[in-house]
Design a protein around this motif. Structure first.
Motif, PDB file in Angstrom:
ATOM      1  N   THR A   9       0.833  -1.197   0.000  1.00  0.00           N
ATOM      2  CA  THR A   9       0.000   0.000   0.000  1.00  0.00           C
ATOM      3  C   THR A   9       0.867   1.246   0.000  1.00  0.00           C
ATOM      4  O   THR A   9       0.635   2.179  -0.766  1.00  0.00           O
ATOM      5  N   ASN A  10       1.898   1.229   0.867  1.00  0.00           N
ATOM      6  CA  ASN A  10       2.781   2.391   0.963  1.00  0.00           C
ATOM      7  C   ASN A  10       3.459   2.691  -0.367  1.00  0.00           C
ATOM      8  O   ASN A  10       3.595   3.849  -0.749  1.00  0.00           O
ATOM      9  N   GLU A  11       3.872   1.620  -1.057  1.00  0.00           N
ATOM     10  CA  GLU A  11       4.566   1.854  -2.335  1.00  0.00           C
ATOM     11  C   GLU A  11       3.664   2.559  -3.335  1.00  0.00           C
ATOM     12  O   GLU A  11       4.103   3.461  -4.046  1.00  0.00           O
ATOM     13  N   ILE A  12       2.414   2.167  -3.334  1.00  0.00           N
ATOM     14  CA  ILE A  12       1.453   2.830  -4.224  1.00  0.00           C
ATOM     15  C   ILE A  12       1.246   4.285  -3.805  1.00  0.00           C
ATOM     16  O   ILE A  12       1.290   5.206  -4.622  1.00  0.00           O
ATOM     17  N   LEU A  13       1.089   4.459  -2.479  1.00  0.00           N
ATOM     18  CA  LEU A  13       0.875   5.817  -1.954  1.00  0.00           C
ATOM     19  C   LEU A  13       2.068   6.720  -2.262  1.00  0.00           C
ATOM     20  O   LEU A  13       1.898   7.864  -2.675  1.00  0.00           O
ATOM     21  N   ILE A  14       3.273   6.166  -2.056  1.00  0.00           N
ATOM     22  CA  ILE A  14       4.497   6.955  -2.328  1.00  0.00           C
ATOM     23  C   ILE A  14       4.534   7.385  -3.792  1.00  0.00           C
ATOM     24  O   ILE A  14       4.816   8.555  -4.101  1.00  0.00           O
ATOM     25  N   ASP A  21       0.017  13.959  -5.499  1.00  0.00           N
ATOM     26  CA  ASP A  21      -1.329  13.627  -5.038  1.00  0.00           C
ATOM     27  C   ASP A  21      -1.466  13.873  -3.541  1.00  0.00           C
ATOM     28  O   ASP A  21      -0.896  13.147  -2.708  1.00  0.00           O
ATOM     29  N   THR A  22      -2.242  14.879  -3.163  1.00  0.00           N
ATOM     30  CA  THR A  22      -2.396  15.228  -1.750  1.00  0.00           C
ATOM     31  C   THR A  22      -3.319  14.249  -1.016  1.00  0.00           C
ATOM     32  O   THR A  22      -3.214  14.102   0.200  1.00  0.00           O
ATOM     33  N   GLU A  23      -4.151  13.593  -1.745  1.00  0.00           N
ATOM     34  CA  GLU A  23      -5.052  12.590  -1.137  1.00  0.00           C
ATOM     35  C   GLU A  23      -4.233  11.461  -0.503  1.00  0.00           C
ATOM     36  O   GLU A  23      -4.477  11.064   0.629  1.00  0.00           O
ATOM     37  N   SER A  24      -3.287  10.964  -1.275  1.00  0.00           N
ATOM     38  CA  SER A  24      -2.418   9.888  -0.778  1.00  0.00           C
ATOM     39  C   SER A  24      -1.620  10.379   0.435  1.00  0.00           C
ATOM     40  O   SER A  24      -1.401   9.635   1.392  1.00  0.00           O
ATOM     41  N   PHE A  25      -1.198  11.629   0.354  1.00  0.00           N
ATOM     42  CA  PHE A  25      -0.439  12.210   1.473  1.00  0.00           C
ATOM     43  C   PHE A  25      -1.313  12.264   2.713  1.00  0.00           C
ATOM     44  O   PHE A  25      -0.863  11.993   3.823  1.00  0.00           O
TER      45      PHE A  25
END
Lengths: 189, 273
Positions: A9-14, A21-25
């Motif tokens: 999940t983190n890799e995708i978010l990163i 992308d502020t949503e992921s942040f």
């Protein structure tokens, strides 16, 4: 299982954060802000200051996300380092102001019990198993930002002893976290 | 390389706890990328630390999130660099400090050496000065001592003469000028008991460099030399004579250094005893 999931999940978010992308942040913030805030608070011990530092750190995490290398450790470890370093910087600034203040020195030499998140039940007993001398070493190295040499000088303990104690402390902590995890799983599942 | 020993050295814990030096940080990062065992151990420690920090968790005020999200919207992300987020806060300050110290030390050392060389040179100069001063002092002492001795000698001679002239046994005889020099006048003081005389040249023409006055004692008509007269000292020292009987004293002008027999044509003064 959970670890691997988080990692993926983190890799995708990163990757998304890198695209701006502020949503992921926002998701990352929700996931880690409590732990990071707790760490900062433990180091600087002042709410207002801790909030300022947390804000600075998240801005830096956003700004410097491209410098994160997953080969050097997890995203969380990377963020921990950023937060710890900023907190220690800040702590040193205030300590410089109070330099020579005896009460602070006394505070340093007194064994400080590690604060426990009250939500985590039954941890205190396990943590208490970590002897005072090891706790002090962790306290000085991680939360006060001393080098091993400085810790050795300050506590008047040989450098070799500081090294072995910090190792055994971590080893014990590792076991201790396995226990926490087990108790958390048994309580929640 | 002994991986087990490296893992057991505690350096990985030190790295994770942020207590490693910049040198150690580079070392751990390099070795963990080469040796999977080290990497695994490191990850496990980092994992432990992460879990530990999670136990410290405290929720920040809810409005902080909005503030942060609002702020980052205006901030551009930086490009990738090699900058490591791990660093030692105090490490650099210690380094600069020690550099400063070492510079200070070098400057101090240079200054000390310079001072030492300067002092050494000054010491040599002083030593030379002292030695020449000592030589001068020695010369002065010697000359002073000579002068003092001369003065004491003269003083002794003057005292001796004074005593001689004041002595009751000393008789004074006037030698009057002859046709050669009617104005001339010399006094001779003679003590028969001590066989000593003093000559006072009251009035005698100055002799030339080639001439010198000579005193004679006439005993039974025969002249006996009693020595030459000093050219500059008009009052003679007390001098011994070999005669205990003198009928008359006479002074002639002779060649420099005196003669064996008197030149009677140059008889200047004569007087009976």
């Amino acid at each position: 299982m959970i670890e691997t999931q988080t990692k993926d999940t983190n890799e995708i978010l990163i990757a998304k954060i890198k695209e701006g992308d502020t949503e992921s942040f926002s998701i990352i913030y929700d996931k880690y802000s409590d732990a990071l805030y707790g760490l900062i608070l433990k180091i600087v011990k002042q709410d207002d200051l801790a909030q300022d530092i947390l804000q600075e750190c998240f801005v830096k995490i956003w700004e410097k996300i491209n410098t994160y290398e997953k080969g050097k450790g997890s995203l969380f470890t990377w963020m921990l380092n950023i937060c710890r370093n900023k907190s220690i910087d800040s702590l040193r600034k205030t300590q410089r102001t109070y330099k020579g203040n005896e009460s602070m020195k006394n505070d340093l030499s007194r064994p400080t019990s590690l604060e426990i998140n009250p939500d985590t039940i039954g941890l205190r007993d396990i943590l208490n198993n970590l002897s005072d001398e090891k706790r002090i070493i962790v306290e000085y190295l991680y939360f006060k930002g001393y080098t091993q040499q400085e810790t050795s000088d300050e506590l008047n303990i040989p450098l070799g002893t500081v090294k072995t104690r910090s190792r055994t402390a971590i080893l014990e902590l590792k076991d201790y976290f396995t226990l926490i995890l087990a108790s958390w799983i048994s309580n929640n599942i | 390389m002994d991986i087990k020993q490296y893992i057991e050295s505690g350096i990985l814990e030190s790295y994770v706890l942020g207590g490693a030096s910049s040198q150690e940080i580079r070392e751990v990062e390099c070795l963990s990328s080469i040796y999977p065992e080290i990497k695994t151990e490191l990850s496990s420690i980092q994992d432990g630390m992460e879990k530990y920090v999670q136990t410290l968790a405290v929720s920040p005020p809810p409005q902080l999130k909005d503030k942060i999200l609002a702020q980052i919207k205006n901030i551009k992300q930086a490009a990738s660099t090699d900058e490591s987020p791990l660093r030692i806060v105090k490490d650099e300050s210690i380094k600069t400090n020690s550099n400063r110290k070492s510079n200070l030390y070098k400057i101090g050392l240079a200054a000390s050496i310079l001072l030492l060389v300067g002092l050494f040179a000054y010491q040599i100069k002083l030593s030379n000065d002292l030695s020449s001063t000592n030589n001068e002092l020695a010369e002065l002492k010697e000359s002073n001592s000579n002068s003092t001795n001369q003065l004491i000698d003269s003083l002794n001679r003057i005292k001796q003469r004074e005593q001689f002239l004041a002595d009751a046994s000393t008789n004074s005889f006037l030698l009057a000028g002859t046709e050669v020099s009617p104005e001339s006048k010399v006094r001779v003081f003679w003590s028969k008991t001590s066989s000593e005389i003093v000559i006072i040249q009251d009035d005698l023409p100055r002799p030339t460099a080639e001439n010198q006055y000579q005193l004679w004692g006439l005993v039974d008509g025969a002249p006996v030399s009693l020595g030459t007269l000093d050219k500059t000292e008009l009052i003679s020292e007390v001098r011994k004579i070999s005669l205990d009987k003198v009928d008359a004293f006479a002074i002639t002008l002779e060649k420099d250094g005196g003669s064996a027999t008197p030149n009677l044509e140059q008889l200047f003064v004569i007087g009976n005893t």
